[in-house]
Enzyme design. Sequence first.
Site, PDB file in Angstrom:
ATOM      1  CG  ASP A  20       5.910   0.172  20.139  1.00 47.51           C
ATOM      2  OD1 ASP A  20       5.272  -0.205  19.133  1.00 47.51           O
ATOM      3  OD2 ASP A  20       5.897  -0.439  21.229  1.00 47.51           O
TER       4      ASP A  20
ATOM      5  CE  LYS B  31       1.772  -2.468  14.468  1.00 48.93           C
ATOM      6  NZ  LYS B  31       2.626  -2.529  15.671  1.00 48.93           N
TER       7      LYS B  31
ATOM      8  CD  GLU C  61       5.995  -3.972  16.155  1.00 53.46           C
ATOM      9  OE1 GLU C  61       5.623  -5.088  16.556  1.00 53.46           O
ATOM     10  OE2 GLU C  61       5.209  -3.127  15.696  1.00 53.46           O
TER      11      GLU C  61
ATOM     12  CG  ASP D  97       5.445  -8.216  20.585  1.00 59.81           C
ATOM     13  OD1 ASP D  97       4.600  -8.032  21.498  1.00 59.81           O
ATOM     14  OD2 ASP D  97       5.744  -7.328  19.752  1.00 59.81           O
TER      15      ASP D  97
HETATM   16  P1  ADP Z   1       0.545  -3.682  21.806  1.00 56.23           P
HETATM   17  O1  ADP Z   1       1.918  -4.092  21.409  1.00 56.23           O
HETATM   18  O2  ADP Z   1      -0.508  -4.587  21.266  1.00 56.23           O
HETATM   19  O3  ADP Z   1       0.269  -2.257  21.502  1.00 56.23           O
HETATM   20  P2  ADP Z   1       1.293  -3.696  24.656  1.00 56.23           P
HETATM   21  O4  ADP Z   1       2.636  -4.285  24.483  1.00 56.23           O
HETATM   22  O5  ADP Z   1       1.227  -2.312  25.160  1.00 56.23           O
HETATM   23  O6  ADP Z   1       0.380  -3.876  23.390  1.00 56.23           O
HETATM   24  O7  ADP Z   1       0.488  -4.674  25.647  1.00 56.23           O
HETATM   25  C1  ADP Z   1      -0.768  -4.368  26.116  1.00 56.23           C
HETATM   26  C2  ADP Z   1      -1.266  -5.521  26.935  1.00 56.23           C
HETATM   27  O8  ADP Z   1      -0.401  -5.737  28.065  1.00 56.23           O
HETATM   28  C3  ADP Z   1      -2.648  -5.273  27.499  1.00 56.23           C
HETATM   29  O9  ADP Z   1      -3.434  -6.434  27.329  1.00 56.23           O
HETATM   30  C4  ADP Z   1      -2.361  -5.044  28.976  1.00 56.23           C
HETATM   31  O10 ADP Z   1      -3.470  -5.407  29.787  1.00 56.23           O
HETATM   32  C5  ADP Z   1      -1.187  -5.945  29.218  1.00 56.23           C
HETATM   33  N1  ADP Z   1      -0.427  -5.587  30.427  1.00 56.23           N
HETATM   34  C6  ADP Z   1       0.142  -4.413  30.713  1.00 56.23           C
HETATM   35  N2  ADP Z   1       0.728  -4.459  31.933  1.00 56.23           N
HETATM   36  C7  ADP Z   1       0.532  -5.716  32.412  1.00 56.23           C
HETATM   37  C8  ADP Z   1       0.898  -6.384  33.625  1.00 56.23           C
HETATM   38  N3  ADP Z   1       1.557  -5.774  34.583  1.00 56.23           N
HETATM   39  N4  ADP Z   1       0.513  -7.672  33.759  1.00 56.23           N
HETATM   40  C9  ADP Z   1      -0.175  -8.301  32.793  1.00 56.23           C
HETATM   41  N5  ADP Z   1      -0.545  -7.737  31.635  1.00 56.23           N
HETATM   42  C10 ADP Z   1      -0.202  -6.445  31.452  1.00 56.23           C
HETATM   43 MG    MG Z   2       3.772  -3.997  20.648  1.00 58.93          MG
END
Ligand code: ADP
Ligand code: MG
Length: 630
Positions: A13, A77, A179, A201
């Site tokens: 991913d 990205k 995705e 998402d």
């Molecule tokens: P991306 O797909 O953009 O790479 P992610 O799916 O990894 O991102 O999501 C990252 C986001 O999720 C960040 O804003 C992070 O702060 C938030 N996040 C991660 N864990 C938690 C949680 N337990 N509660 C709320 N938000 C969270």
């Molecule tokens: Mg993502």
Amino acid sequence: MSNPLPIRIVGIDLGTTNSLIAVAKDGVPQILADPETGETLLPSVVFFPADGSAPLVGTPAKAHLLTDPARTVYSAKRLMGKGYADAQGEAANLSYALSPDRADVATIKLGDLGENQITAPEVAAHILRTLKDRAEAVLGEPVSKAVITVPAYFNDAQRQATKDAGEIAGLEVVRIVNEPTAASLAYGLQNKKSATIAVYDLGGGTFDVSLLRLEEGVFDVLATGGDTHLGGDDFDDALANHLLMGMNEAAPPAELRAAFRVAAEGAKRHLSDALKFDTHIHLPNGDTAVQTVTRETFESLIAPLIERTLAPCRTALKDAGLTAADIDEVVLVGGSTRVPAVRDAVAKLFGKAPHTGVNPDEVVALGAAVQADILASGRTDLLLLDVTPLSLGIETAGGATEKLLFRNAKIPSSAKEEFTTSVDGQTVVLLHVVQGEREMAADNRSLARIELRGIAPMPAGLPQIEVTFFLDMNGILRVSATEKRSGAQTDVRVKPTYGLADGEVRRMVRESFVNADADFKARMLADMGNEADAAIAGATKLLTGYGDAIATAERETVEAALSRLQAVRNTATDHAQVREAMDALDNAGRGLAEVAMSSVARSIVGGKTLDEARRVLDERLKEARPDDGG
Ligand code: ADP
Ligand code: MG
């Protein structure tokens, strides 16, 4: 002797905020953690030191976001598959600069001097390389093949840029997977016979909603929507602003703001599980401030942000012609869907409890590993397919588009069509590959111009040029063309040009609707023009061969009708005008056709038109070459 071992394929991913790598062991996908730190998420951040030493990737790079913003690349990205001009919209929000030196691919200027430059796929390659190294360390074997995920709305150029990044990192990208499709796989939804799936998402800085239709192992994207600048980062900002109010700072300096954002992100995570959290803010002066935040307060702060995600969901339902009641499965993706208020809002909108069993920030990588496992095992019962967002075709003589693969065709997919020449003795044919929905090629997107050379000289219309389109699993198009009589052949892998702007697919589809009437007319005119050219060539041929055999007056009538058709063909605005001039020529030429027929082929057909006579002559010519295939 032992059976060959299938090569393991990893699932990746490649996220805007975080990236992950996973692999299936005995059919069960699992995330691979960094063996030293135990971290599963790799922040999608790369720091390029000014001294030219090796770049830092992930958490160590993140530390440089504040201290060295011009050399610390995040959100690469967002730039993938874009040219300089297309990347401008994004560039405004980034702390590093883009270089105008290259128009075709977004290139980042590292540092103020701009002497070091790096393209977006190269940045992504550093992230992929780090994940590859991690997998090799954990698995104790070389890793060379990967499935990589991309957002469902990624166009060809963005998918190709992702593939390029994999290749730069030393990974063969065996499949690019959407995705939302990957997330559905992680939940095993492919095992259902059919289902309509909503994938919500919410990541760090982006929000995507996708509606999928699953039918016998095939996932179709029905609609996508979202907001490219809405995510957990906005939750952090909202909470940080709230916490800052407790500090009575009118204009907080950047350093102080940053400290509050870090504290806010931590508090936000805790509030996904706890109802109350004592937030410790490590101030730049070394002090620590403590503020208590309740989940209730946090929820009221982010309520408008959550509300903003719901409109794209409603639009997507509308685009797909569905209502919430049609949705069978709701899948949550992205770290921000851990926030209970987000889950509740999604459940309420779709009227259904979402799947929550798999970590939302791991679900895409796990699904990529499921897909990788299916590919590695060679199971064909689970060929998971996607569709092509725009039609692909060839420009024909006269400028019309002949579509070979239609929009929404399943991937992989192939199509074949026969073409011929429009000019006598033509030995080269230009194949102009275009993408889009419009009738005229000039209104579509040009993908490639290929020349098929070495065609044996023949009368127009005789060569049989078979063009095959093969759209592979990754949405990359292979075009091959063969002239069957002379065996001339060409084979080209179309690498779509970088730089198709966001939303362009939707714009192109929309424009094809808006212009449908005018396009239809233009197409009719173009096709009629081709027929006219053939009629002009045929009549000219007959006049040369048999003009002396008819009366001068009659010959002059045919010549007049011929020049009139030539003139009309070039000036007509409506195909009916051309049709009329063609009919007139045909009528005027009846006598000439009869003379030609009687001398060459009356015994074969009883036809009396110029066109029939020309065809008979061509048939004769064909017979004169007995060794020609076809
Ligand atoms: P991306 O797909 O953009 O790479 P992610 O799916 O990894 O991102 O999501 C990252 C986001 O999720 C960040 O804003 C992070 O702060 C938030 N996040 C991660 N864990 C938690 C949680 N337990 N509660 C709320 N938000 C969270
Ligand atoms: Mg993502």
